[in-house]
Design a protein around this motif. Structure first.
Motif, PDB file in Angstrom:
ATOM      1  N   ASN A 108      -5.522 -65.099   5.827  1.00  0.00           N
ATOM      2  CA  ASN A 108      -7.127 -65.405   6.145  1.00  0.00           C
ATOM      3  C   ASN A 108      -7.266 -67.268   5.883  1.00  0.00           C
ATOM      4  OD1 ASN A 108     -10.047 -66.534   5.912  1.00  0.00           O
ATOM      5  ND2 ASN A 108     -10.248 -64.485   5.642  1.00  0.00           N
ATOM      6  N   LEU A 113      -6.188 -61.847   0.295  1.00  0.00           N
ATOM      7  CA  LEU A 113      -6.968 -62.024   2.054  1.00  0.00           C
ATOM      8  C   LEU A 113      -5.742 -62.403   2.579  1.00  0.00           C
ATOM      9  CD1 LEU A 113     -10.651 -62.981   1.991  1.00  0.00           C
ATOM     10  CD2 LEU A 113      -9.703 -61.141   1.705  1.00  0.00           C
ATOM     11  N   ASN A 116     -13.050 -56.039  -0.131  1.00  0.00           N
ATOM     12  CA  ASN A 116     -11.518 -56.026   0.523  1.00  0.00           C
ATOM     13  C   ASN A 116     -11.417 -54.871  -0.719  1.00  0.00           C
ATOM     14  OD1 ASN A 116      -9.031 -57.937  -0.778  1.00  0.00           O
ATOM     15  ND2 ASN A 116      -8.962 -57.112   1.148  1.00  0.00           N
ATOM     16  N   LEU A 123     -10.236 -55.489   4.360  1.00  0.00           N
ATOM     17  CA  LEU A 123     -10.409 -55.963   4.998  1.00  0.00           C
ATOM     18  C   LEU A 123     -11.560 -55.593   5.827  1.00  0.00           C
ATOM     19  CD1 LEU A 123     -12.353 -58.487   3.835  1.00  0.00           C
ATOM     20  CD2 LEU A 123     -11.298 -59.893   5.572  1.00  0.00           C
TER      21      LEU A 123
END
Length: 910
Positions: free
Chosen positions: A555, A552, A527, A520
């Motif tokens: 995250n 992600l 990404n 990322l």
């Protein structure tokens, strides 16, 4: 003629009011080629889910889900070809071990799809079915409507029926089927366990009786264990049966646990791979609290209590569970966890457990101050009953190695990783020569926590450790020089690397393996994937990076963070999910993470006026660079002047490529971006960098900086800017409206308005909020008495008299995180001061609402902003309230132009 004209005008007004009362069915000022996203669209939305891939990777299945009942579809198709079939409904698909057959049940018919020949056979009278994960792919077990167990040979077509079988399970190798039988004999339920040897076609009766609760096969397929409950004796017992034995053997019962009478058997957790240890849990019966003996109904709150009395009452309803193990060879029982202990992890063979022990039973958030909340670590060996107390200070990440040789931990004071050699008892600093930051980027201001351990090499030779961006290979003995596996590529390019596949977690690697890394970019938000062979020195190889979201990992800033790729068991072939802001998540097939073949084509947003996203960066007054995401409608016209709503919560710029589902509310308490943007609003989500001790000033600086930047864009109407948020975002809203008059309207949901009263509160009479403010998201960084002035400064309630912005509050009566009194306190203050404020209290829900309440709040929230940011007439509930008419008050008020002044008499200001 006059009457006709009057009738025509009345019809027009009524039609407009009807559209306003039926949420969001309002057209913007310019023509549309697509319908708007509104409440009528929500239930029509479709999305993909449930991806599966055959062991050889040649076939996949997935669901096309719909919010409308009965509209789901199951897709079975080639991963690299044109063949596919679609089946109505979400049906359970299973591939055989050899990947040659797929099976699914449609109503009461078993469909057997011969994938290599594209032939479908149908067999009626099937309620449920199973095929083995390993071994022979010839047999399928199924349940008939008569409650019988059937076994069909998929190669020969031979069918065998076994009567009175309730449940069944294949062994891991697919050679055995454990069958649980049930029969009514003399009005009593008689149960049984039998074992079918599939290759030999032999059935052996193992047990018959009453009270069978649970049955579990081990992974090595040499034994199984089961749990019985004797109702007459109120006693549970755990038994096991090894293949070849004549009968099952008693392992444990309540009396053999040998602790105290309040401890009783609960469940079988698992059987280890070797089949020589059975793990089970024991629960401690809850304390019954009543006043049946006539004593006073009193609750005593004592300063000596490590846990609040109300929390004790709640916890008593949920029995405490402890972990135990029965070792077959020694026929002994070992307790793994005890009071106030939590199992963190264990070695792969299950011989050593790392346990966190708390000195009392306080909340973990009380560690800064409470003597009963201090923690230490224990290493338990179930083989020799050895207990090792590991003296660690300031530890954060801690893990026992797969082979059980080391404990790795991070020491906050030393800012380094240490290894504890279990055999020698020696602690070593294993990262003293590495000049890097181990602290993860996400919420670094709040937790200052390291990213932790990525994995291990075989036989505990090396440990893989994440730094802020990259991955290091470190010798747990501290002898070999550490090596940056990703060669500092992440640091150089602002890319955060994670192990990219779920099967890479919690396992050891060979030095020759190639790792798939998730990547990322923190600046661009791109990404994608890289790969890196462990033994090779140099940069990782770029596979793909794009303006999208695959996954992600860890995250916390976006609600839709994607998902891990799904790997075929026997081949390097994968299903990945990919989304963009203007493309709903769909499935793609890949074998190299470079070329992707699309598998699903579900794009409901294409039928509506959807949204686009733009990443904006600007320089703040202090010279730092801020980022935020601007959401625009698909039919955006840069010649048009748009109202904008600022919506914030931590760092929302990570949602640049996230796909947001249209629904009444996002997160059960926030405006839904697709709906508002489709209907002519722009939304901007600025990132906020917080300062511990003064988080609301950080909010003020970030939001006003973003507002000053956005307001200069030519298509923004700077006089029609709104703000809003939920929970912590709601507190930020409350602060902003008490410190600036820049915004035309604001909403605040499920929020706090007074840090002082909230600091001492116990929402839902369970957990104190002390730690939330001292070390948690509240970010005050100290107690109320250490930072009194800061608590006052960050409390919106003390500047309620400064409010000029119309404010819409929403709260639930029984909010277990932010008490309803917080909303009521702000509302009554603003009401007393004659400010424009509304409080919507919902008696259902907790820290948010769903169902009809969500629908209702979304209507009122839209009407609120529609009035103050677009000039649409206000609804009756805003101008008159609903106390008189006793209806929803959705109708627009054409008599009162806008909500008037409050209840204050003029003389109050004299």
């Amino acid at each position: 003629m006059r009457n006709v004209i009057f009738l025509f005008i009345w019809i027009c007004i009524s039609l407009e009011a009807f559209c306003q009362s039926n949420l969001l069915e309002i057209k913007d000022h310019h023509p549309l080629t697509k319908p708007l996203v509104d409440s009528t669209a929500y239930n029509k939305w479709t999305y993909v889910d449930g991806p599966k891939i055959s062991n050889n990777g040649k076939y996949i299945s997935y669901y096309v889900k719909s919010r409308l009942k009965g509209r789901d579809t199951t897709v079975l198709k080639q991963s690299e070809g044109n063949w596919e079939i679609r089946v109505p409904g979400s049906v359970y698909v299973q591939f055989t071990n050899d990947s040659k057959i797929a099976l699914f049940r449609n109503k009461d018919t078993l469909n057997v799809v011969r994938l290599d020949k594209n032939i479908i056979q149908k067999f009626a009278g099937v309620i449920f079915f199973k095929v083995p994960n390993n071994g022979s792919s010839e047999w399928v077990a199924f349940t008939t409507p008569a409650g019988e167990l059937g076994m069909r040979n998929l190669r020969t077509g031979v069918v065998k029926i076994y009567k009175s079988i309730k449940r069944y399970s294949f062994s891991e190798n697919g050679k055995f089927l454990v069958m649980e039988g049930e029969q009514i004999v003399n009005n009593e339920l008689i149960q049984s366990i039998s074992l079918l040897d599939i290759p030999k076609d032999e059935v052996k009766d193992i047990w018959k009786g009453m009270g069978l609760v649970q049955l579990l096969f081990d992974q090595s397929t040499t034994m199984f264990a089961f749990l019985l409950f004797d109702k007459a004796k109120n006693d549970k017992s755990l038994w096991y049966y090894k293949l070849g034995d004549s009968k099952p053997v008693l392992a444990v019962n309540d009396s053999l646990i040998g602790i105290d009478s309040s401890m009783v058997l609960d469940n079988i957790s698992e059987i280890n791979k070797k089949g020589d240890c059975i793990y089970f849990t024991v629960k401690k019966l809850g304390r019954i609290i009543d006043n049946a003996n006539g004593s006073s109904p009193i609750t005593i709150w004592s300063y000596l209590d490590s846990k609040l009395p109300t929390a004790e009452i709640v916890d008593s309803q949920f029995p405490i569970s402890y972990s135990f193990v029965f070792i077959l060879k020694d026929r002994c029982i070992a307790q793994i966890s005890k009071d106030n202990e939590l199992i963190l992890n264990r070695s792969n063979d299950g011989s050593r457990y790392l346990v966190e022990h708390t000195s009392g039973n306080s909340s973990p958030g009380d560690r800064l101050w409470s003597s009963s909340a201090q923690h230490s670590y224990l290493l338990r060996s179930i083989r020799n009953k050895r207990r090792d107390d590991i003296k660690l200070k300031g530890s954060d990440i801690i893990e026992v190695s797969p082979s059980g040789k080391y404990v790795i931990y991070y020491d906050k004071d030393s800012i380094a990783y240490f290894s504890f050699d279990i055999t020698s008892g020696i602690c070593r600093n294993i990262t003293p020569r590495i000049k890097t930051s181990w602290i993860g980027y996400y919420r670094e201001d709040l937790f200052r926590a390291p990213r932790g351990i990525a994995g291990w090499l075989n036989n505990d030779v090396s440990v893989l450790i994440y730094d802020r961006f990259d991955i290091w290979i470190v010798d747990p003995l501290g002898k070999r020089k550490p090596r940056n596996l990703t060669n500092g590529y992440g640091l150089k390019h602002n890319i955060v690397f994670y192990l990219g596949l779920p099967n890479l977690s919690n396992r050891a690697f060979s030095n020759q393996e190639t790792l798939i890394l998730n990547a990322l970019n923190l600046v661009s938000k791109e990404n994608g994937f890289f790969q890196k062979r462990i033994e090779e020195v140099g940069d990782p190889q770029l596979l793909t990076m794009d303006n999208c979201i695959y996954h992600l990992i860890d995250n916390p800033y976006t609600d839709n963070a994607g998902r891990y790729p799904v790997k075929a068991r026997d081949e390097n072939k994968f299903i990945v999910s990919r989304m963009r802001a203007n493309e709903s998540p769909n499935f793609f097939f890949t074998s190299d993470f470079i070329k992707f073949t699309q598998q699903s084509y579900v794009y409901p947003e294409a039928e509506y006026n959807w949204y686009t996203t733009e990443l904006h960066s600007w320089k703040r007054a202090d010279g730092s660079i801020s980022q935020g995401v601007l959401y625009k409608p698909e039919n955006f016209n840069d010649k048009h002047s748009y109202p904008v709503i600022f919506y914030y919560y931590e760092k929302k710029s990570f949602g640049l490529n996230a796909y947001i589902l249209p629904e009444s509310l996002s997160g059960m308490c926030n405006l839904n971006i697709p709906t508002f943007v489709s209907n002519g609003f722009l939304i901007f989500t600025p990132d906020i960098d917080y300062k511990i001790g003064d988080p609301m000033q950080s909010t003020y600086d970030a939001v006003l900086s973003s507002a000053n930047y956005i307001s200069r864009l030519p298509y923004i109407d700077s006089q029609r800017m709104g703000i809003g948020g939920c929970s912590f975002g709601g507190l930020q809203t409350n602060y902003l409206v008490t410190h600036t008059n820049l915004f035309a309207a604001a909403y605040s949901s499920s929020s706090i308005s007074d840090l002082i009263s909230a600091y001492g509160d116990v929402p839902a009479r369970y957990t104190s909020l002390n730690s939330y403010f001292e070390i948690g998201q509240g970010r005050m960084g100290g107690t109320l008495w250490e930072k009194t002035e800061s608590y006052i400064k960050n409390s919106p309630i003390f500047r309620a008299d400064k409010v000029t912005t119309p404010l819409l509050l929403m709260h639930t009566t029984n909010d277990g995180i932010c008490s309803f009194s917080q909303a009521l306190e702000l509302f009554t203050a603003l009401r007393r001061l004659g400010k424009k404020v509304w409080l919507l209290e919902y008696s259902d829900g907790n820290h948010g609402i769903g169902g009809k309440s969500a629908d209702d709040f979304s209507i009122r929230l839209f009407q609120f902003f529609n009035h103050y940011l677009k000039g649409t007439p206000a609804p009756v509930w805003m101008t008159k309230g609903i106390s008189e008419e006793r209806d929803s008050g959705y109708k627009l008020d054409y008599k009162i132009k806008s909500p008037g002044k409050g209840l204050l008499i003029d003389s109050i200001f004299r």
